[in-house]
Write an enzyme that holds these catalytic residues in place. Sequence first.
Site, mmCIF file in Angstrom:
data_model
loop_
_atom_site.group_PDB
_atom_site.id
_atom_site.type_symbol
_atom_site.label_atom_id
_atom_site.label_comp_id
_atom_site.label_asym_id
_atom_site.label_seq_id
_atom_site.Cartn_x
_atom_site.Cartn_y
_atom_site.Cartn_z
ATOM 1 N N SER A 196 0.838 -1.200 0.000
ATOM 2 C CA SER A 196 0.000 0.000 0.000
ATOM 3 C C SER A 196 0.871 1.247 0.000
ATOM 4 O O SER A 196 2.003 1.221 0.495
ATOM 5 C CB SER A 196 -0.890 -0.006 1.249
ATOM 6 O OG SER A 196 -1.483 1.261 1.429
ATOM 7 N N TYR A 220 -1.211 -0.528 9.929
ATOM 8 C CA TYR A 220 -1.377 -0.895 8.520
ATOM 9 C C TYR A 220 -0.102 -0.584 7.729
ATOM 10 O O TYR A 220 0.368 -1.397 6.924
ATOM 11 C CB TYR A 220 -2.574 -0.118 7.975
ATOM 12 C CG TYR A 220 -2.997 -0.461 6.574
ATOM 13 C CD1 TYR A 220 -3.662 -1.652 6.292
ATOM 14 C CD2 TYR A 220 -2.765 0.421 5.519
ATOM 15 C CE1 TYR A 220 -4.066 -1.954 5.001
ATOM 16 C CE2 TYR A 220 -3.167 0.134 4.229
ATOM 17 C CZ TYR A 220 -3.817 -1.054 3.972
ATOM 18 O OH TYR A 220 -4.216 -1.346 2.698
ATOM 19 N N LYS A 249 2.204 -3.271 5.752
ATOM 20 C CA LYS A 249 2.348 -3.184 4.297
ATOM 21 C C LYS A 249 3.793 -2.925 3.881
ATOM 22 O O LYS A 249 4.251 -3.423 2.850
ATOM 23 C CB LYS A 249 1.424 -2.096 3.747
ATOM 24 C CG LYS A 249 -0.066 -2.439 3.855
ATOM 25 C CD LYS A 249 -0.389 -3.768 3.186
ATOM 26 C CE LYS A 249 -1.837 -3.851 2.732
ATOM 27 N NZ LYS A 249 -2.157 -5.182 2.163
HETATM 28 N N1 NAD Z 1 -8.621 -0.592 -2.336
HETATM 29 C C1 NAD Z 1 -7.496 0.097 -2.317
HETATM 30 O O1 NAD Z 1 -7.412 1.213 -2.864
HETATM 31 C C2 NAD Z 1 -6.283 -0.472 -1.653
HETATM 32 C C3 NAD Z 1 -5.167 0.359 -1.521
HETATM 33 C C4 NAD Z 1 -4.007 -0.175 -0.957
HETATM 34 C C5 NAD Z 1 -3.995 -1.495 -0.553
HETATM 35 N N2 NAD Z 1 -5.118 -2.261 -0.648
HETATM 36 C C6 NAD Z 1 -5.031 -3.655 -0.224
HETATM 37 O O2 NAD Z 1 -5.605 -4.473 -1.214
HETATM 38 C C7 NAD Z 1 -6.114 -5.671 -0.612
HETATM 39 C C8 NAD Z 1 -7.570 -5.855 -1.022
HETATM 40 O O3 NAD Z 1 -8.308 -4.786 -0.478
HETATM 41 P P1 NAD Z 1 -9.771 -4.399 -0.983
HETATM 42 O O4 NAD Z 1 -9.770 -2.932 -1.137
HETATM 43 O O5 NAD Z 1 -10.174 -5.278 -2.104
HETATM 44 O O6 NAD Z 1 -10.625 -4.725 0.353
HETATM 45 P P2 NAD Z 1 -11.921 -5.646 0.602
HETATM 46 O O7 NAD Z 1 -12.332 -5.432 2.010
HETATM 47 O O8 NAD Z 1 -12.935 -5.382 -0.455
HETATM 48 O O9 NAD Z 1 -11.372 -7.133 0.407
HETATM 49 C C9 NAD Z 1 -10.541 -7.727 1.354
HETATM 50 C C10 NAD Z 1 -10.999 -9.156 1.566
HETATM 51 O O10 NAD Z 1 -10.103 -9.817 2.476
HETATM 52 C C11 NAD Z 1 -10.886 -10.724 3.253
HETATM 53 N N3 NAD Z 1 -10.177 -11.110 4.479
HETATM 54 C C12 NAD Z 1 -10.021 -10.366 5.600
HETATM 55 N N4 NAD Z 1 -9.359 -11.067 6.528
HETATM 56 C C13 NAD Z 1 -9.076 -12.289 5.981
HETATM 57 C C14 NAD Z 1 -8.413 -13.450 6.457
HETATM 58 N N5 NAD Z 1 -7.911 -13.487 7.698
HETATM 59 N N6 NAD Z 1 -8.294 -14.512 5.638
HETATM 60 C C15 NAD Z 1 -8.821 -14.492 4.374
HETATM 61 N N7 NAD Z 1 -9.491 -13.412 3.889
HETATM 62 C C16 NAD Z 1 -9.605 -12.319 4.672
HETATM 63 C C17 NAD Z 1 -12.158 -9.952 3.541
HETATM 64 O O11 NAD Z 1 -13.222 -10.815 3.925
HETATM 65 C C18 NAD Z 1 -12.407 -9.252 2.199
HETATM 66 O O12 NAD Z 1 -13.253 -10.026 1.373
HETATM 67 C C19 NAD Z 1 -5.912 -5.492 0.884
HETATM 68 O O13 NAD Z 1 -4.731 -6.133 1.276
HETATM 69 C C20 NAD Z 1 -5.774 -4.001 1.046
HETATM 70 O O14 NAD Z 1 -5.064 -3.663 2.221
HETATM 71 C C21 NAD Z 1 -6.256 -1.777 -1.186
#
Ligand code: NAD
Length: 301
Positions: A152, A165, A169
């Site tokens: 991230s 976080y 990350k």
């Molecule tokens: N959306 C963004 O702009 C963004 C930016 C930087 C990083 N991220 C990272 O991208 C990844 C996906 O994020 P997203 O935005 O799709 O979020 P999201 O909440 O839509 O999806 C994350 C998924 O992870 C699952 N999860 C949580 N704990 C878990 C566990 N212990 N075991 C298995 N599954 C688990 C949740 O149930 C959820 O379905 C994450 O690692 C997040 O930190 C996202």
Amino acid sequence: MLRFDGDVVVVTGGANGLGRAYALEFARRGAAVLVNDVGSAHSDLAVEPAAAQRVADEIIAAGGVAAANDLSVTSFEGGQAIVADALDRWGRIDVLIHSAGVMRDRTLARLDPSELHAVLDVHLSGGFHVGQPAFRAMKEQPTGGRIVMTSSTSGFFGVFGQAAYAAAKGALAGMTRVIALEGARYSIRANALVPVATTRLSPDRDPLSPRPPEDVAQFVVALCHRDCAATGMVFAAGGGWAGRMGVAVGQGFAQPGAAAEDVAANWDRVTALDFDEMADGFAIGPFIDAQLSDSTIAPDV
Ligand SMILES: NC(=O)c1ccc[n+]([C@@H]2O[C@H](COP(=O)([O-])OP(=O)(O)OC[C@H]3O[C@@H](n4cnc5c(N)ncnc54)[C@H](O)[C@@H]3O)[C@@H](O)[C@H]2O)c1
């Protein structure tokens, strides 16, 4: 079309947001996909028991090959069982994408250790829990494999209220560099991804410029194709844009036996960061360069 016929792809956090977009896109391009997700909301307030199954069903309904797995990445046994599930079903693992994620935003002054560990457990330990068994299986395959760990911007630049976080990350990106180094001789390629997408974890800040997870999925597909040689890199992607991120160390100030007063007197040189030095994105300067090549650990340890 970049195809993944015969490939087995494991996506953690595959039920929502980015993970779901990856799972659907890899399946559409011919891969068998194991959709892993515990079905937790990022706040843990709502739990959807069959979340992974929902996405697997979506893939199967569209004519693809998929299975659901609802184990948590937070335990070592869970991570091993997730990878074993894919191996038991399809006999191999070609791509691992660790996209599972939770958020517990809290300022450092208020951060509770339980919140710190909840975040580290999913992002960082989770990366190890699934990464190690995947690495071991890929090592035995002549074709190796590809690993993407989700980092991230927070892990590199910091975001207010995200000490836990950002720590998770940033550390995960560091671990990914090591996976790339150790995996090179087995054709295992590992890269860290810094996604930008509108999801429940990262709601839209600007409704006029939504960033669909599907855009990031297109980049990840290109990155994970067997013909893509990239490894040990950090990529940012979102909204149809993708670019490489780097780390820079300036030329600095060097004087054998320098005293604190010498350092203080040369503070401008210590802190200078000249972007002209960043020719290949990792302008690390002679001192750090020597340190990096100084590893005394035998490859098999
Ligand atoms: N959306 C963004 O702009 C963004 C930016 C930087 C990083 N991220 C990272 O991208 C990844 C996906 O994020 P997203 O935005 O799709 O979020 P999201 O909440 O839509 O999806 C994350 C998924 O992870 C699952 N999860 C949580 N704990 C878990 C566990 N212990 N075991 C298995 N599954 C688990 C949740 O149930 C959820 O379905 C994450 O690692 C997040 O930190 C996202």
